[in-house]
Design an enzyme around this catalytic site. Structure first.
Site, PDB file in Angstrom:
ATOM      1  N   HIS A   1       4.226  25.952 -47.763  1.00  0.00           N
ATOM      2  CA  HIS A   1       4.001  25.651 -46.349  1.00  0.00           C
ATOM      3  C   HIS A   1       5.331  25.704 -45.627  1.00  0.00           C
ATOM      4  O   HIS A   1       6.330  25.149 -46.088  1.00  0.00           O
ATOM      5  CB  HIS A   1       3.364  24.272 -46.160  1.00  0.00           C
ATOM      6  CG  HIS A   1       3.019  23.993 -44.721  1.00  0.00           C
ATOM      7  ND1 HIS A   1       1.954  24.596 -44.094  1.00  0.00           N
ATOM      8  CD2 HIS A   1       3.612  23.212 -43.800  1.00  0.00           C
ATOM      9  CE1 HIS A   1       1.901  24.184 -42.834  1.00  0.00           C
ATOM     10  NE2 HIS A   1       2.897  23.346 -42.638  1.00  0.00           N
TER      11      HIS A   1
ATOM     12  N   GLU B   1      -7.941  18.668 -48.895  1.00  0.00           N
ATOM     13  CA  GLU B   1      -7.349  18.291 -47.617  1.00  0.00           C
ATOM     14  C   GLU B   1      -6.205  19.245 -47.288  1.00  0.00           C
ATOM     15  O   GLU B   1      -5.261  19.383 -48.075  1.00  0.00           O
ATOM     16  CB  GLU B   1      -6.834  16.850 -47.652  1.00  0.00           C
ATOM     17  CG  GLU B   1      -6.358  16.343 -46.307  1.00  0.00           C
ATOM     18  CD  GLU B   1      -5.920  14.892 -46.341  1.00  0.00           C
ATOM     19  OE1 GLU B   1      -5.386  14.418 -45.322  1.00  0.00           O
ATOM     20  OE2 GLU B   1      -6.122  14.242 -47.380  1.00  0.00           O
ATOM     21  N   LEU B   2      -6.254  19.892 -46.152  1.00  0.00           N
ATOM     22  CA  LEU B   2      -5.302  20.940 -45.777  1.00  0.00           C
ATOM     23  C   LEU B   2      -3.870  20.421 -45.759  1.00  0.00           C
ATOM     24  O   LEU B   2      -3.565  19.418 -45.110  1.00  0.00           O
ATOM     25  CB  LEU B   2      -5.672  21.503 -44.403  1.00  0.00           C
ATOM     26  CG  LEU B   2      -4.799  22.647 -43.880  1.00  0.00           C
ATOM     27  CD1 LEU B   2      -4.956  23.883 -44.758  1.00  0.00           C
ATOM     28  CD2 LEU B   2      -5.176  22.974 -42.434  1.00  0.00           C
ATOM     29  N   ASP B   3      -2.978  21.128 -46.478  1.00  0.00           N
ATOM     30  CA  ASP B   3      -1.538  20.843 -46.502  1.00  0.00           C
ATOM     31  C   ASP B   3      -1.226  19.410 -46.917  1.00  0.00           C
ATOM     32  O   ASP B   3      -0.215  18.829 -46.485  1.00  0.00           O
ATOM     33  CB  ASP B   3      -0.900  21.127 -45.126  1.00  0.00           C
ATOM     34  CG  ASP B   3      -0.968  22.594 -44.746  1.00  0.00           C
ATOM     35  OD1 ASP B   3      -0.999  23.436 -45.658  1.00  0.00           O
ATOM     36  OD2 ASP B   3      -0.990  22.889 -43.532  1.00  0.00           O
ATOM     37  N   ALA B   4      -2.061  18.834 -47.758  1.00  0.00           N
ATOM     38  CA  ALA B   4      -1.867  17.431 -48.129  1.00  0.00           C
ATOM     39  C   ALA B   4      -1.876  17.223 -49.640  1.00  0.00           C
ATOM     40  O   ALA B   4      -1.978  16.090 -50.104  1.00  0.00           O
ATOM     41  CB  ALA B   4      -2.936  16.561 -47.480  1.00  0.00           C
TER      42      ALA B   4
END
Length: 240
Positions: free
Chosen positions: A148, A182-185
């Site tokens: 990311h 969970e997106l980008d988590a």
């Protein structure tokens, strides 16, 4: 806990070790364990979209012998990077996803069939600009690595460098993590930062950030290949 040992003189036959641990020790200590042999090469699939910088870096490390792995396939939703795959003589597969995502389930089914056929052990998202489905994440838990382009948890989502420029930050970063629902988590594996100033523009932040992305992603992949990452409660322990 991580344990590494030599099999020379080890009393339990190699093909029985997992059975012994699973029968004698795992239930007794309520222990989850994973067993790997260093002479079995991990098989990595790379997912890409249109940006080539991370892909080139991964393939260069592979071709130079830095990583003792196999890369049977590169998967994309665009034709743009086929020429890169051809330079490295790696099969390149394209499944286009419609704007309304009406064929996404069909595409992922085809991708999963390819991954199973090629005995893929882990996946690297080298700036792959699609959200991975829960089904694929469940098939490869903590075995899908993403890069990311921000220092998470700051600037989640699209265009983080533009968000950073608008906020006037003095440091930009990149984060590599395992993919979760969970997106980008997901559990963070590796991060790094670079100082910037008021003189930078969104374009120069993007350029500097791409260098960070390559380095951070390659460090994360290296640790995964070496099996030096433990995940627990959405965190990682990374051994040196």
């Amino acid at each position: 806990m991580r344990i590494e040992w030599e099999l020379d003189g080890f009393l339990i036959p190699r093909d029985k070790i997992e059975e012994y641990f699973g029968t004698l020790y795992s239930p007794r200590y309520q222990m989850e364990f994973h067993l790997y042999f260093s002479d079995v090469k991990p098989r990595m699939a790379i997912f890409v979209s249109k940006m080539s910088h991370c892909l080139y870096d991964l393939l260069a490390r592979y071709k130079s012998g830095e990583w003792d792995i196999e890369i049977p396939c590169i998967v994309s939703n665009h034709e743009d990077l086929r020429y890169v795959a051809e330079q490295f003589d790696i099969p390149y597969y394209v499944w286009s996803i419609k704007k309304d995502h009406s064929n996404k389930e069909e595409v992922e089914k085809a991708e999963m069939e390819l991954l199973q056929k090629e005995n893929i052990t882990f996946i690297v998202l080298a700036r792959y600009m699609q959200i991975i489905s829960d089904q694929m994440i469940e098939a490869y838990p903590h075995h899908i690595i993403n890069i990311h382009h921000s220092f998470l948890p700051a600037f989640v989502g699209a265009k983080p460098y533009h968000q950073a420029w608008e906020r006037g930050v003095k440091i930009i970063g990149a984060t590599s993590h395992y993919v979760t629902a969970e997106l980008d988590a997901g559990p963070i594996i590796e991060q790094d930062v670079m100082r910037v100033s008021h003189k930078d523009t969104p374009a120069t932040l993007v350029s500097k950030g791409r260098d960070l992305e390559k380095i951070v992603l390659s460090r994360a992949v290296s640790k995964h290949i070496q099996r030096k990452i433990l995940t627990y409660n959405n965190k990682t322990i990374v051994f040196s």
